[in-house]
Design an enzyme around this catalytic site. Sequence first.
Site, mmCIF file in Angstrom:
data_model
loop_
_atom_site.group_PDB
_atom_site.id
_atom_site.type_symbol
_atom_site.label_atom_id
_atom_site.label_comp_id
_atom_site.label_asym_id
_atom_site.label_seq_id
_atom_site.Cartn_x
_atom_site.Cartn_y
_atom_site.Cartn_z
ATOM 1 N N GLY A 14 0.835 -1.204 0.000
ATOM 2 C CA GLY A 14 0.000 0.000 0.000
ATOM 3 C C GLY A 14 0.870 1.254 0.000
ATOM 4 O O GLY A 14 0.489 2.278 0.548
ATOM 5 N N VAL A 65 -2.665 -8.157 -1.743
ATOM 6 C CA VAL A 65 -2.357 -8.788 -0.448
ATOM 7 C C VAL A 65 -3.357 -9.882 -0.063
ATOM 8 O O VAL A 65 -3.125 -10.605 0.901
ATOM 9 C CB VAL A 65 -2.220 -7.751 0.701
ATOM 10 C CG1 VAL A 65 -1.090 -6.773 0.440
ATOM 11 C CG2 VAL A 65 -3.530 -7.025 0.976
ATOM 12 N N ASN A 91 1.135 -2.520 5.383
ATOM 13 C CA ASN A 91 0.351 -1.298 5.576
ATOM 14 C C ASN A 91 -0.936 -1.267 4.761
ATOM 15 O O ASN A 91 -1.872 -0.552 5.114
ATOM 16 C CB ASN A 91 1.249 -0.094 5.209
ATOM 17 C CG ASN A 91 0.476 1.173 4.998
ATOM 18 O OD1 ASN A 91 0.125 1.863 5.965
ATOM 19 N ND2 ASN A 91 0.152 1.509 3.761
ATOM 20 N N TYR A 157 -14.152 -3.000 10.104
ATOM 21 C CA TYR A 157 -12.803 -2.421 10.056
ATOM 22 C C TYR A 157 -12.105 -2.552 11.421
ATOM 23 O O TYR A 157 -10.958 -3.014 11.516
ATOM 24 C CB TYR A 157 -12.899 -0.950 9.649
ATOM 25 C CG TYR A 157 -11.587 -0.217 9.680
ATOM 26 C CD1 TYR A 157 -10.635 -0.411 8.677
ATOM 27 C CD2 TYR A 157 -11.283 0.675 10.712
ATOM 28 C CE1 TYR A 157 -9.420 0.269 8.702
ATOM 29 C CE2 TYR A 157 -10.072 1.354 10.743
ATOM 30 C CZ TYR A 157 -9.141 1.151 9.735
ATOM 31 O OH TYR A 157 -7.935 1.819 9.773
ATOM 32 N N ALA A 159 -12.698 -4.638 13.783
ATOM 33 C CA ALA A 159 -12.374 -6.044 14.053
ATOM 34 C C ALA A 159 -11.106 -6.452 13.307
ATOM 35 O O ALA A 159 -10.243 -7.161 13.854
ATOM 36 C CB ALA A 159 -13.545 -6.937 13.626
ATOM 37 N N LYS A 161 -8.608 -4.549 12.411
ATOM 38 C CA LYS A 161 -7.423 -3.869 12.955
ATOM 39 C C LYS A 161 -7.011 -4.476 14.296
ATOM 40 O O LYS A 161 -5.819 -4.536 14.628
ATOM 41 C CB LYS A 161 -7.714 -2.362 13.088
ATOM 42 C CG LYS A 161 -7.884 -1.657 11.759
ATOM 43 C CD LYS A 161 -6.543 -1.408 11.088
ATOM 44 C CE LYS A 161 -6.446 -1.846 9.682
ATOM 45 N NZ LYS A 161 -5.149 -1.586 9.061
ATOM 46 N N ILE A 190 -5.332 10.364 10.141
ATOM 47 C CA ILE A 190 -4.212 10.879 9.345
ATOM 48 C C ILE A 190 -4.767 11.319 7.994
ATOM 49 O O ILE A 190 -5.558 10.586 7.383
ATOM 50 C CB ILE A 190 -3.148 9.769 9.127
ATOM 51 C CG1 ILE A 190 -2.775 9.080 10.461
ATOM 52 C CG2 ILE A 190 -1.930 10.339 8.415
ATOM 53 C CD1 ILE A 190 -2.140 9.951 11.512
#
Length: 254
Positions: A14, A65, A91, A157, A159, A161, A190
Site C-alpha cells: 500500500g 495482499v 500497511n 474495520y 475487528a 485492525k 491521518i
Amino acid sequence: MRKQFEGKTVVVTGGSKGIGKGIAKVFSEKGANVAIISRDLTLGQETANALQHNNNNVNAYTADVTSLQSLEKTAQTIFNDFGGIDIVCANAGIFPSATIDEMTEEQWDHVQNINSKGTFFTVKAFMPYVKKAEYGRFILTSSITGPITGYSGWAHYGASKAAQLGFMRTAALELATDHVTINAVSPGNILTEGLDGLGDEYLHAMAAAIPFKRLGIVDDIGHAAAFFASKEANFITGQTLVVDGGQILPESIE
Ligand code: NAP
C-alpha cells in the site's frame, strides 16, 4: 555521512499513496532502497519516481495482499532486484463504512481479507527473506479504531485492525527465534487520499476531537515505523505505538 538505512531494503504494501507513501518517503530519505507494492502499478510507479533519491532506489511492484501466491511471486522479484529484504511494512488496508444493520457478509469478508488476512499473507510471504537479514523487521499499520476505540460504521474495520494485533503477538514469539521483531503503529486520523470520500464535515469534526487540533500527516507514521525499524529498537517486539496527537486521551469532550 552514511544515512541510517543505507544498504537496507524496505518493502511497503500500500505504498502508492496515503500512509504507505509517507512510510516509503521517510525510509527513502533515510537512505533505504524501497519497494512499493500496490494493485495499481501505474500509480505505484508515479509514486516511486517522485520518491527517487540519488543514491538509493524506489521501485514499484504489483501484488494483491489477498493472494499469497501473488505476494510470494513479488517477494522473490524484489529479492532478486535488491539482493535482500530487511524491513517489511504491512500497511495496505481499506476502510469502507457500513453500519451493522446494513452490512453484508461480503462486505465483512472483503475488509477482513485485505486488512487481516492480508497482514498474515504479507508476513508469511516475506518471512523467509527477512529471517536472512542482519536484523529483520516487520511493522504493521493497525489503527486506534478497533484495538482502542469504536466508530459507527466501522465494526468490520475495527475487528480487522484488532485482529492484526492478535496475530502480531504470536508472530512476535515465532519470529523471535530468528531475532526478527514485529511491531505495530496505530495511527489516529491521518490526512490521506483514503479519507477523501468522508467529506469536509468529518475531517473538521475529527480535527476538533484531537488535542493537537489537526489531523496527523503521513510522515508522522513514517517516522514511527522508522523507529521500530531502527537498530536501537532491537529488543522491542509485539508492541504497538499510538500516533494520534492525543486523540484517545480525553476522559470527556472538552
Ligand atoms: P489509502 O490512502 O486508501 O491507501 C491504501 C493503499 O493500500 C493504496 O496504496 C492501495 O493501492 C493499497 N491497497 C489496498 N488494497 C490492497 C490490496 N488488496 N493489495 C495491495 N494493496 C492494496 O489508505 P490510508 O489512509 O493510507 O491507509 C493505509 C493504512 O493505514 C490502512 O491499513 C489503514 O487501515 C491504516 N490507517 C489509516 C488511518 C487514516 O486516518 N488514514 C488511520 C488509522 C489506520 P491499490 O488500491 O492500488 O492496491
